[in-house]
Structure formats: C-alpha cells, structure tokens
Design a protein around this motif. Sequence first.
Motif, PDB file in Angstrom:
ATOM      1  N   PHE A 184       0.834  -1.199   0.000  1.00  0.00           N
ATOM      2  CA  PHE A 184       0.000   0.000   0.000  1.00  0.00           C
ATOM      3  C   PHE A 184       0.873   1.255   0.000  1.00  0.00           C
ATOM      4  CE2 PHE A 184      -3.746  -2.526   0.905  1.00  0.00           C
ATOM      5  CZ  PHE A 184      -4.784  -1.745   0.425  1.00  0.00           C
ATOM      6  N   GLN A 185       1.958   1.226   0.764  1.00  0.00           N
ATOM      7  CA  GLN A 185       2.842   2.380   0.820  1.00  0.00           C
ATOM      8  C   GLN A 185       3.493   2.628  -0.538  1.00  0.00           C
ATOM      9  OE1 GLN A 185       3.110   4.482   3.426  1.00  0.00           O
ATOM     10  NE2 GLN A 185       4.384   5.756   2.132  1.00  0.00           N
ATOM     11  N   LYS A 186       3.914   1.564  -1.196  1.00  0.00           N
ATOM     12  CA  LYS A 186       4.547   1.686  -2.516  1.00  0.00           C
ATOM     13  C   LYS A 186       3.573   2.304  -3.524  1.00  0.00           C
ATOM     14  CE  LYS A 186       6.214  -1.111  -6.264  1.00  0.00           C
ATOM     15  NZ  LYS A 186       5.912  -2.393  -6.861  1.00  0.00           N
ATOM     16  N   ILE A 187       2.352   1.801  -3.569  1.00  0.00           N
ATOM     17  CA  ILE A 187       1.350   2.329  -4.497  1.00  0.00           C
ATOM     18  C   ILE A 187       0.966   3.749  -4.109  1.00  0.00           C
ATOM     19  CG2 ILE A 187      -1.022   2.040  -5.331  1.00  0.00           C
ATOM     20  CD1 ILE A 187       0.987   0.110  -6.607  1.00  0.00           C
ATOM     21  N   ARG A 188       0.917   4.015  -2.829  1.00  0.00           N
ATOM     22  CA  ARG A 188       0.613   5.376  -2.373  1.00  0.00           C
ATOM     23  C   ARG A 188       1.632   6.366  -2.938  1.00  0.00           C
ATOM     24  NH1 ARG A 188       1.123   6.967   3.912  1.00  0.00           N
ATOM     25  NH2 ARG A 188      -0.966   7.775   4.129  1.00  0.00           N
ATOM     26  N   GLU A 189       2.885   6.009  -2.854  1.00  0.00           N
ATOM     27  CA  GLU A 189       3.938   6.897  -3.365  1.00  0.00           C
ATOM     28  C   GLU A 189       3.817   7.088  -4.876  1.00  0.00           C
ATOM     29  OE1 GLU A 189       7.546   5.140  -1.913  1.00  0.00           O
ATOM     30  OE2 GLU A 189       7.032   5.598   0.175  1.00  0.00           O
ATOM     31  N   GLU A 190       3.447   6.035  -5.586  1.00  0.00           N
ATOM     32  CA  GLU A 190       3.276   6.141  -7.033  1.00  0.00           C
ATOM     33  C   GLU A 190       2.074   7.003  -7.410  1.00  0.00           C
ATOM     34  OE1 GLU A 190       3.342   2.600  -9.413  1.00  0.00           O
ATOM     35  OE2 GLU A 190       4.886   1.677  -8.136  1.00  0.00           O
ATOM     36  N   LEU A 191       1.013   6.940  -6.616  1.00  0.00           N
ATOM     37  CA  LEU A 191      -0.226   7.625  -6.972  1.00  0.00           C
ATOM     38  C   LEU A 191      -0.362   9.015  -6.361  1.00  0.00           C
ATOM     39  CD1 LEU A 191      -2.874   4.757  -6.888  1.00  0.00           C
ATOM     40  CD2 LEU A 191      -1.454   5.559  -8.787  1.00  0.00           C
ATOM     41  N   GLU A 192       0.522   9.395  -5.478  1.00  0.00           N
ATOM     42  CA  GLU A 192       0.430  10.727  -4.871  1.00  0.00           C
ATOM     43  C   GLU A 192       0.452  11.825  -5.926  1.00  0.00           C
ATOM     44  OE1 GLU A 192       2.057  10.750  -0.343  1.00  0.00           O
ATOM     45  OE2 GLU A 192       3.562  10.552  -1.912  1.00  0.00           O
ATOM     46  N   TYR A 193       1.123  11.559  -7.020  1.00  0.00           N
ATOM     47  CA  TYR A 193       1.175  12.520  -8.121  1.00  0.00           C
ATOM     48  C   TYR A 193      -0.232  12.896  -8.580  1.00  0.00           C
ATOM     49  CZ  TYR A 193       1.444  14.082 -12.955  1.00  0.00           C
ATOM     50  OH  TYR A 193       1.270  14.770 -14.121  1.00  0.00           O
ATOM     51  N   TYR A 194      -1.115  11.900  -8.667  1.00  0.00           N
ATOM     52  CA  TYR A 194      -2.470  12.143  -9.169  1.00  0.00           C
ATOM     53  C   TYR A 194      -3.283  12.981  -8.206  1.00  0.00           C
ATOM     54  CZ  TYR A 194      -1.161   8.921 -12.733  1.00  0.00           C
ATOM     55  OH  TYR A 194      -0.500   8.324 -13.767  1.00  0.00           O
ATOM     56  N   GLU A 195      -2.948  12.913  -6.938  1.00  0.00           N
ATOM     57  CA  GLU A 195      -3.643  13.725  -5.941  1.00  0.00           C
ATOM     58  C   GLU A 195      -3.501  15.203  -6.291  1.00  0.00           C
ATOM     59  OE1 GLU A 195      -5.408  15.311  -2.497  1.00  0.00           O
ATOM     60  OE2 GLU A 195      -5.677  13.515  -3.680  1.00  0.00           O
ATOM     61  N   THR A 196      -2.293  15.640  -6.548  1.00  0.00           N
ATOM     62  CA  THR A 196      -2.079  17.057  -6.848  1.00  0.00           C
ATOM     63  C   THR A 196      -2.352  17.371  -8.314  1.00  0.00           C
ATOM     64  OG1 THR A 196       0.271  16.617  -7.161  1.00  0.00           O
ATOM     65  CG2 THR A 196      -0.421  17.406  -4.998  1.00  0.00           C
ATOM     66  N   ASP A 197      -1.921  16.521  -9.218  1.00  0.00           N
ATOM     67  CA  ASP A 197      -2.081  16.796 -10.648  1.00  0.00           C
ATOM     68  C   ASP A 197      -3.548  16.857 -11.056  1.00  0.00           C
ATOM     69  OD1 ASP A 197      -0.882  17.083 -13.370  1.00  0.00           O
ATOM     70  OD2 ASP A 197      -1.981  15.204 -13.700  1.00  0.00           O
ATOM     71  N   TYR A 198      -4.342  15.900 -10.611  1.00  0.00           N
ATOM     72  CA  TYR A 198      -5.743  15.856 -11.000  1.00  0.00           C
ATOM     73  C   TYR A 198      -6.487  17.062 -10.447  1.00  0.00           C
ATOM     74  CZ  TYR A 198     -10.384  14.045 -11.995  1.00  0.00           C
ATOM     75  OH  TYR A 198     -11.663  13.897 -12.466  1.00  0.00           O
ATOM     76  N   ARG A 199      -6.232  17.403  -9.190  1.00  0.00           N
ATOM     77  CA  ARG A 199      -6.880  18.585  -8.598  1.00  0.00           C
ATOM     78  C   ARG A 199      -6.493  19.854  -9.363  1.00  0.00           C
ATOM     79  NH1 ARG A 199      -8.295  18.489  -2.456  1.00  0.00           N
ATOM     80  NH2 ARG A 199      -8.587  16.273  -2.161  1.00  0.00           N
ATOM     81  N   THR A 200      -5.223  19.955  -9.732  1.00  0.00           N
ATOM     82  CA  THR A 200      -4.765  21.121 -10.481  1.00  0.00           C
ATOM     83  C   THR A 200      -5.498  21.219 -11.804  1.00  0.00           C
ATOM     84  OG1 THR A 200      -2.597  20.980  -9.435  1.00  0.00           O
ATOM     85  CG2 THR A 200      -2.744  22.251 -11.479  1.00  0.00           C
ATOM     86  N   LYS A 201      -5.599  20.100 -12.507  1.00  0.00           N
ATOM     87  CA  LYS A 201      -6.304  20.084 -13.790  1.00  0.00           C
ATOM     88  C   LYS A 201      -7.765  20.463 -13.633  1.00  0.00           C
ATOM     89  CE  LYS A 201      -3.454  16.695 -16.185  1.00  0.00           C
ATOM     90  NZ  LYS A 201      -3.399  15.339 -16.719  1.00  0.00           N
ATOM     91  N   MET A 202      -8.392  19.988 -12.573  1.00  0.00           N
ATOM     92  CA  MET A 202      -9.805  20.286 -12.358  1.00  0.00           C
ATOM     93  C   MET A 202      -9.988  21.775 -12.061  1.00  0.00           C
ATOM     94  SD  MET A 202     -11.203  17.545 -13.107  1.00  0.00           S
ATOM     95  CE  MET A 202     -12.887  17.977 -12.761  1.00  0.00           C
ATOM     96  N   MET A 203      -9.087  22.352 -11.294  1.00  0.00           N
ATOM     97  CA  MET A 203      -9.179  23.775 -10.960  1.00  0.00           C
ATOM     98  C   MET A 203      -8.948  24.635 -12.211  1.00  0.00           C
ATOM     99  SD  MET A 203     -10.112  23.833  -7.988  1.00  0.00           S
ATOM    100  CE  MET A 203      -9.715  24.883  -6.657  1.00  0.00           C
ATOM    101  N   GLN A 204      -8.020  24.212 -13.047  1.00  0.00           N
ATOM    102  CA  GLN A 204      -7.703  24.970 -14.259  1.00  0.00           C
ATOM    103  C   GLN A 204      -8.840  24.899 -15.268  1.00  0.00           C
ATOM    104  OE1 GLN A 204      -3.966  23.341 -15.513  1.00  0.00           O
ATOM    105  NE2 GLN A 204      -2.781  24.642 -14.109  1.00  0.00           N
TER     106      GLN A 204
END
Length: 162
Positions: free
Chosen positions: A140-160
């Motif tokens: 879970f920790q390994k996948i969390r680190e891989e997917l953390e990018y989507y947490e910020t990137d997706y929110r940024t895209k949605m705001m833009q």
Amino acid sequence: MGNSIVESQMEDVQQFLNNTVSTFENFLNETTLSVLKEEGQGDERYYKSILSNLRKLLVFCEEGHEACRIILMSDQFQRGAAEQTLYKLYHHCIEEFFSPKNDAWYENSRSAYTGKNSIRFHHEVPVRLENLFRGLESDFQKIREELEYYETDYRTKMMQSK
C-alpha cells in the motif's frame, strides 16, 4: 505524463489490487467475529468496526480492479479516464487503508523515520489482524507513493478547467 507511463501505472495498480483483493477475501472468508473474540480479549464493537472497514476496503479494491481492467482492455487507451481512476483509487483504497473514515485504526506518521509499520490500532487486536496489516502495508505504501502525483495533478487540472 505520457500514455505509456500512465498505462504502466495502471497495470501495476491492477496487479496490486488483484493481490490485495485476494488477501482481503482470504482473510475475511476465514475470519469471523467469533474467531477474533476467541483470539483476543478486545471489545466486540471494536472488532466489528475493523471487520466492517475491511469489507469496505475489499469492495473499493474490487471496484478499482474492475475499473483498471476495463480501461486496460479498451481498444484505445484513455489517458484521461486512467488518470481519473488512479486519482479515485488513491482516495478510496489507499487513503482508506491508512486512515479509515470511522477511525478504527490510524497511521503513525512518525513510523517513516523509524522504519516500523505505521498502522496502529486504538486497542489490542489479535495477531491475525496485525499480520494482515503488516503483510499489506508495504505494498500500500509503494502504491501510495506512485499515486500521490495524481492527488495534486488531478486537482490542479480540475481547478484549471473551471
């Protein structure tokens, strides 16, 4: 991020979810409230809460696995759908594993500095529960680190896009 990177991450997440679903199913098929009460001297309501959260996690992981399968099997890889799915998986599976909504357990954030497992229970639990979490946590920790990018990137895209 290129399509091949996102597609590769989807494949990794799908494999992770496949293994996780199998582990949760095996545990839940073999573990009942009665078994937990026999093995530990804990509070029945607390054990019910933990089992309830594990069932929710299993459903989230099954749904995520199916979403990954559908996206990966489509004729043309849909990067947007994949990114949105990875974002949702981060919240429904990964975050729920580390910090369930009903607070049945919690993550000790200081454990990253000690090299120990980060999942902590509010009360003593049977060894089988500790072993389940200990066995799953590193993946879970390994996948969390891989997917953390989507947490910020997706929110940024949605705001833009607004």
